[in-house]
Design an enzyme around this catalytic site. Structure first.
Site, short mmCIF file in Angstrom:
data_model
loop_
_atom_site.label_atom_id
_atom_site.label_comp_id
_atom_site.label_asym_id
_atom_site.label_seq_id
_atom_site.Cartn_x
_atom_site.Cartn_y
_atom_site.Cartn_z
N LYS A 34 0.82 -1.19 0.00
CA LYS A 34 0.00 0.00 0.00
C LYS A 34 0.87 1.26 0.00
O LYS A 34 0.39 2.35 -0.28
CB LYS A 34 -0.87 0.01 1.28
CG LYS A 34 -1.80 -1.18 1.41
CD LYS A 34 -2.54 -1.10 2.75
CE LYS A 34 -2.53 -2.45 3.41
NZ LYS A 34 -3.10 -2.43 4.74
N GLY A 35 2.12 1.09 0.34
CA GLY A 35 3.00 2.23 0.62
C GLY A 35 3.17 3.21 -0.53
O GLY A 35 3.43 4.39 -0.30
N GLU A 90 7.17 2.79 -6.25
CA GLU A 90 7.41 2.31 -4.89
C GLU A 90 7.44 3.50 -3.93
O GLU A 90 7.76 4.61 -4.34
CB GLU A 90 8.77 1.59 -4.82
CG GLU A 90 8.70 0.09 -4.58
CD GLU A 90 8.12 -0.32 -3.23
OE1 GLU A 90 7.46 0.49 -2.54
OE2 GLU A 90 8.32 -1.49 -2.87
N ASP A 94 14.40 -0.23 -0.08
CA ASP A 94 15.26 -0.44 1.09
C ASP A 94 16.35 -1.46 0.70
O ASP A 94 17.34 -1.10 0.07
CB ASP A 94 14.36 -0.92 2.23
CG ASP A 94 15.07 -1.11 3.56
OD1 ASP A 94 16.30 -1.02 3.61
OD2 ASP A 94 14.39 -1.36 4.57
N PHE A 143 14.09 4.64 9.57
CA PHE A 143 12.77 4.13 9.22
C PHE A 143 11.82 5.30 9.11
O PHE A 143 11.63 6.07 10.05
CB PHE A 143 12.27 3.12 10.26
CG PHE A 143 11.09 2.33 9.76
CD1 PHE A 143 11.29 1.19 8.98
CD2 PHE A 143 9.79 2.73 10.02
CE1 PHE A 143 10.21 0.47 8.48
CE2 PHE A 143 8.71 2.02 9.53
CZ PHE A 143 8.91 0.89 8.76
N VAL A 144 11.22 5.46 7.94
CA VAL A 144 10.41 6.64 7.67
C VAL A 144 8.93 6.28 7.54
O VAL A 144 8.56 5.17 7.17
CB VAL A 144 10.89 7.36 6.39
CG1 VAL A 144 12.17 8.13 6.65
CG2 VAL A 144 11.09 6.38 5.24
N ASP A 150 3.98 3.31 6.21
CA ASP A 150 3.44 2.99 7.53
C ASP A 150 4.48 2.38 8.46
O ASP A 150 5.51 1.89 8.02
CB ASP A 150 2.31 1.98 7.40
CG ASP A 150 2.85 0.56 7.13
OD1 ASP A 150 3.66 0.42 6.20
OD2 ASP A 150 2.51 -0.36 7.89
N ARG A 156 0.10 6.40 7.67
CA ARG A 156 0.13 6.49 6.20
C ARG A 156 -0.40 7.83 5.70
O ARG A 156 0.02 8.30 4.65
CB ARG A 156 -0.71 5.37 5.57
CG ARG A 156 -0.11 3.99 5.66
CD ARG A 156 -0.82 3.05 4.69
NE ARG A 156 -0.58 1.65 4.99
CZ ARG A 156 0.48 0.94 4.59
NH1 ARG A 156 1.41 1.52 3.86
NH2 ARG A 156 0.61 -0.33 4.89
P1 IMP Z 1 12.88 -3.87 0.46
O1 IMP Z 1 12.35 -5.13 -0.12
O2 IMP Z 1 13.81 -4.16 1.62
O3 IMP Z 1 13.49 -2.93 -0.54
O4 IMP Z 1 11.69 -3.13 1.16
C1 IMP Z 1 10.73 -2.46 0.50
C2 IMP Z 1 9.46 -2.39 1.33
O5 IMP Z 1 9.73 -2.32 2.72
C3 IMP Z 1 8.72 -1.14 0.99
O6 IMP Z 1 7.77 -1.38 0.01
C4 IMP Z 1 8.09 -0.77 2.32
O7 IMP Z 1 6.83 -1.38 2.44
C5 IMP Z 1 8.95 -1.36 3.37
N1 IMP Z 1 9.85 -0.38 3.98
C6 IMP Z 1 11.21 -0.35 3.89
N2 IMP Z 1 11.72 0.67 4.57
C7 IMP Z 1 10.67 1.33 5.09
C8 IMP Z 1 10.56 2.52 5.91
O8 IMP Z 1 11.53 3.19 6.29
N3 IMP Z 1 9.29 2.88 6.24
C9 IMP Z 1 8.18 2.19 5.86
N4 IMP Z 1 8.24 1.09 5.10
C10 IMP Z 1 9.49 0.65 4.73
MG MG Z 2 4.80 -1.29 5.68
#
Ligand code: IMP
Ligand code: MG
Length: 167
Positions: A34-35, A90, A94, A143-144, A150, A156
């Site tokens: 949902k982000g 996205e 991360d 962490f944002v 969220d 959100r």
């Molecule tokens: P990745 O697979 O580690 O790149 O993570 C991506 C997903 O992790 C994003 O779509 C977010 O849902 C979640 N995420 C990663 N970092 C954050 C953050 O700082 N705040 C909120 N959600 C995060």
């Molecule tokens: Mg999340």
């Protein structure tokens, strides 16, 4: 207007890039629920082209703030993306594992082009390389929350991005 709204709504570079890269096409913006939803819609409104919207959903993080490292598709697209110009939207990249998983999945469906746009790019957290074509902001490992992002489903709808502080 917040800094982030300013970044996506009036940033001339983004408009210019979209026109340059996608001009003459009718791209599909795919939001990773949902982000990404808030960013995806702002980006669509700022894009000087006719765009289609679609959505998919993956589960990867659960309720925590640290990546579990596994992505699973829980809601698929409605559209057929074969031969289409696709921009995957996205909220935050991360580790890169989610985007990497989705790029593989979508590439296999034969789009004409496949690009990644993210509101935030956590550059130092990358575990796998992913090509990020458009990033609103590059940040560190904090962490944002807010602007669609969220912590455990909270925050959100904050109209800005903030760093989560433990109480
Ligand atoms: P990745 O697979 O580690 O790149 O993570 C991506 C997903 O992790 C994003 O779509 C977010 O849902 C979640 N995420 C990663 N970092 C954050 C953050 O700082 N705040 C909120 N959600 C995060
Ligand atoms: Mg999340």
């Amino acid at each position: 207007m917040t800094e982030h709204q300013r970044a996506v709504e009036t940033e001339p570079d983004v408009r210019m890039l979209f026109r340059r890269d996608l001009g003459g096409t009718r791209p599909i913006f795919i939001g990773v629920l949902k982000g990404a939803a808030v960013f995806q819609c702002d980006l669509a409104r700022a894009t000087p082209l006719e765009v289609e919207l679609d959505f998919l959903s993956v589960s990867s993080y659960g309720a925590g703030t640290v990546s579990s490292g596994t992505a699973r598709l829980v809601h698929d697209l409605r559209s057929d993306i074969r031969g289409r110009h696709v921009v995957m939207c996205e909220g935050v990249v991360d580790s890169g594992l989610t985007v990497s998983f989705l790029l593989d999945l979508l590439r296999a469906r034969g789009p004409a082009s496949l690009r990644v746009a993210t509101l935030l790019d956590k550059v130092p957290c990358r575990k796998v390389h992913v090509p990020v074509d458009y990033a609103g902001w590059k940040i560190g490992s904090e962490f944002v929350i807010g602007y669609g992002l969220d912590a455990n489903e909270r925050f959100r709808n904050l109209p800005y991005v903030g760093v989560l502080e433990e109480a």
